[in-house]
Each structure stands twice: as C-alpha cells, then as structure tokens.
Scaffold this motif. Structure first.
Motif, PDB file in Angstrom:
ATOM      1  N   LEU A 256       0.810  -1.215   0.000  1.00  0.00           N
ATOM      2  CA  LEU A 256       0.000   0.000   0.000  1.00  0.00           C
ATOM      3  C   LEU A 256       0.850   1.274   0.000  1.00  0.00           C
ATOM      4  N   PRO A 263      -1.331   0.001  -6.818  1.00  0.00           N
ATOM      5  CA  PRO A 263      -2.585   0.759  -6.651  1.00  0.00           C
ATOM      6  C   PRO A 263      -3.701  -0.110  -6.067  1.00  0.00           C
ATOM      7  N   LEU A 264      -3.523  -0.495  -4.813  1.00  0.00           N
ATOM      8  CA  LEU A 264      -4.465  -1.371  -4.125  1.00  0.00           C
ATOM      9  C   LEU A 264      -5.045  -0.683  -2.894  1.00  0.00           C
ATOM     10  N   GLU A 265      -6.226  -1.139  -2.497  1.00  0.00           N
ATOM     11  CA  GLU A 265      -6.858  -0.675  -1.271  1.00  0.00           C
ATOM     12  C   GLU A 265      -7.263  -1.892  -0.447  1.00  0.00           C
ATOM     13  N   LEU A 266      -7.058  -1.808   0.864  1.00  0.00           N
ATOM     14  CA  LEU A 266      -7.473  -2.894   1.749  1.00  0.00           C
ATOM     15  C   LEU A 266      -8.988  -2.826   1.924  1.00  0.00           C
ATOM     16  N   LYS A 267      -9.666  -3.884   1.486  1.00  0.00           N
ATOM     17  CA  LYS A 267     -11.129  -3.904   1.525  1.00  0.00           C
ATOM     18  C   LYS A 267     -11.675  -4.731   2.682  1.00  0.00           C
ATOM     19  N   LEU A 285      -7.442  -7.231  -0.916  1.00  0.00           N
ATOM     20  CA  LEU A 285      -7.134  -5.936  -1.494  1.00  0.00           C
ATOM     21  C   LEU A 285      -7.594  -5.907  -2.946  1.00  0.00           C
ATOM     22  N   GLU A 286      -7.999  -4.734  -3.412  1.00  0.00           N
ATOM     23  CA  GLU A 286      -8.373  -4.595  -4.815  1.00  0.00           C
ATOM     24  C   GLU A 286      -8.072  -3.184  -5.293  1.00  0.00           C
ATOM     25  N   ASP A 287      -8.075  -2.994  -6.600  1.00  0.00           N
ATOM     26  CA  ASP A 287      -7.806  -1.677  -7.165  1.00  0.00           C
ATOM     27  C   ASP A 287      -9.107  -0.897  -7.336  1.00  0.00           C
ATOM     28  N   ALA A 288      -8.989   0.406  -7.480  1.00  0.00           N
ATOM     29  CA  ALA A 288     -10.162   1.268  -7.597  1.00  0.00           C
ATOM     30  C   ALA A 288     -10.969   0.957  -8.852  1.00  0.00           C
TER      31      ALA A 288
END
Length: 342
Positions: A256, A263-267, A285-288
C-alpha cells in the motif's frame, strides 16, 4: 537530490532484494516518468510476468530457503530478472514454464512459444517467440543451467507421453502451441479479457516478490489464480514462523506504500491482530478500477515435519528483524475488525 535517490534505492531494495549497488544503479537510471519499480513496457511483458508468478506459486515440489525459491528480482520495463536459489528449483521452474504437448489430453503445458534464446555466464534468457516479452533467470553458472535442464528432463519428462515443443522447435511455434493459444487465449473471449486486464497485479507482485522475505517472517508461499465477476483474482497463501520477527501485515503495508507499492486498497480483513497468537489472517485488497483482487491468506504455523533441520535454521537466519516501518499497523487492523470489516 542524491539523498532522495539514496532513500528511494534503499526502499526499492525491500521490494526486490537487490544489492545496494544494484538498487542505486537502477534508480539512477530511471526516466522522469518512471516509478522506483517501473511497470512493464508492453502488455505482452506484463502478461508473461503474471503467468510466471502463478507458475512459481502453483508448481513446487521442494522446500527452499526463500519462500518462492527466488532470492531477488531485477525489474526493468522490457525484462525481469529472477535470482534462482538452487539448481533444483531452477529445474522445477524450467519444467513448468517451457512448453510441452501432451497428446493424450490434447494440452500444452507451460507458456506457448516460450524458448531459451540466450545463454550467459551466470544466466539464461527466455523469450516468447515473435514477442518482446522476456525473462532472465540468474544466480547459477552456465554449467548448472545445463544441468538444471537435464534434471528437469530426467525427473519429470516422460518421453512416451510428452512432446517437448521447446526442444523440437527452438525457433518457431509448433502447430500444437498455435492451436492451444488460439483456443485458450482468444482475445474475444470474456475470460481472457478479464485475465489480461488484471495481469498488472501478478506482474506487479513478481516485481516485488522479495517483500515476502525482506519485511515479513514468511517461510513458504503458494497460491492460485482465477477470474470471476469481471475481476482477476489471485490467492496468495503464506506461512509465517511464530515469534520469529515481523508478520504478514508488513507485506500488506508495503504493497500500500505510495512510492513503491501497487494501486491497491485494503477492503477486508479477518483474523487476530496479535500475530504471535497463531490464528490465520486474511487480507483482501483490490484496485479502484475493480480489475483485480489480491486475497492474501497468512497462517502463523510451525515448519512442516519434512523440512530438514539445517534448512529451517537457514530460513530462520535470513528472516528480517524489523518489518515495514510505515503504513498499516495492528491498530489499524483492529479498527477493521471493530468496524465489522470481516
């Protein structure tokens, strides 16, 4: 500016496992538009690297000092270098990447069109014929690369049931490879489109593969990939040594990071925030743009009984004493738990 470059090169080392000199040369040679760990220059290179990562995760029959049997990576826009730990691991990698045709199943195993195209004193290069996509395997002298090829042939190849495309046709695709590619890599197929849109994740992880052993106490990793709901999904299963240094949340924090991360976000997060407790952890994690999902499933556990004691001691000696210093922390994960993110 020099101090800034030094900081970036030291940060890059955590992701690649390169030496200080290699990381500094790489950062000094970057163009203005390139990040500290550059992306691939072509979709073909990106897709090859994604396939290589899955191959490293899915196909292994021996324990190694490093989680994937890869000591370091050297990512450049047009090629990636992988430092292979041993001749035995090199044989596994060659067997599972170089294409062979199995008539009984009408299938091609490995990467269609991939061939050994160059040999160096301590490396070999593999390239997909007709494409720019390349892979450099390093870390062994030329004699051991030859030995690794022979080991792969003697250990796993059945001459009566397998046709070795890479040996019988070193300069051209075989008819079986072309047929397999047309059938399973049709650009009009929706599944293929999903895989290719999400290939950046596998490629990006391969270019940062050293994170598993530079910032966390990982001793083994495997996994698989799939595609569903319009997204490529990569499942990475990692095993971590209890009370032997920083745990898996350090890998997520590094991924991150705004400088060298992805370019990942912890979901989602599931698990106990005390990594010494021994419970499993799951980070999703996934990208926008919702093209790819990384499902990291980490288990704190003891080494398997089949692991030789001397190898286990070598693994313990190379484990890091400190993790990733910024970003995700156990308190943040605890917040995810309290908010019902699980």
């Amino acid at each position: 500016m020099r101090a800034q470059h030094q900081d970036v090169s030291l940060l890059r080392r955590l992701y690649t496992g390169e030496s200080v000199q290699q990381a500094r040369r790489a950062v000094d040679g970057l163009q203005n538009s390139q990040t500290a760990i550059p992306e691939t220059a072509s979709p073909a290179q990106q897709f090859l690297e994604a396939r290589v990562l899955v191959g490293l995760l899915e196909f292994r029959n021996l324990y190694t000092r490093f989680p994937l049997g890869i000591s370091a990576v050297q990512p450049r826009p047009d090629v990636i270098g992988l430092g292979i730990e041993s001749e035995e691991r090199a044989a596994e990698i060659l067997f599972n990447l170089l294409p062979s045709y199995v008539p009984a199943h009408n299938e091609v195993h490995g990467v269609p069109g991939l061939r050994i195209t160059r040999r160096h004193q301590t490396a070999i290069e593999l390239q997909v014929l007709g494409e720019s996509a390349r892979l450099r395997l390093t870390g062994l002298p030329s004699t051991l690369w030859r030995s690794a090829e022979e080991r792969a042939l003697s250990n796993w190849v059945d001459a009566d049931s397998m046709h070795l495309c890479w040996r019988s046709s070193p300069r051209a695709w075989t008819a079986e490879e072309r047929e397999h590619h047309a059938r399973w890599e049709n650009p009009d197929d929706q599944y293929v489109q999903v895989k290719r849109r999400g290939a950046w994740l596998g490629s990006g992880l391969l270019r940062r593969a050293a994170l598993l052993h530079t910032v966390a106490n990982t001793f083994m990793a495997d996994g698989h990939h799939s595609a569903a709901f319009g997204m490529a999904r990569l499942v990475l299963q990692s095993s971590h040594a209890r009370a032997q240094g920083p745990g898996p949340h350090n890998v997520v924090a590094a991924l991150l990071d705004p400088v060298c991360g992805l370019p990942l976000e912890l979901k989602r997060y599931r698990g106990d925030t005390d990594e010494n407790y021994g419970s499993d952890q799951q980070f999703v994690l996934e990208d926008a743009g919702k093209t790819a999902v990384l499902d990291l499933r980490a288990a704190v556990e003891r080494p398997p009984s089949l692991l030789a004691p001397e190898l286990w001691q070598a693994i313990v000696r190379r484990m890091p004493r400190s993790g990733f210093t910024s970003g995700l922390s156990p308190s943040v994960l605890a917040g995810f738990c309290s908010l019902g993110a699980a």
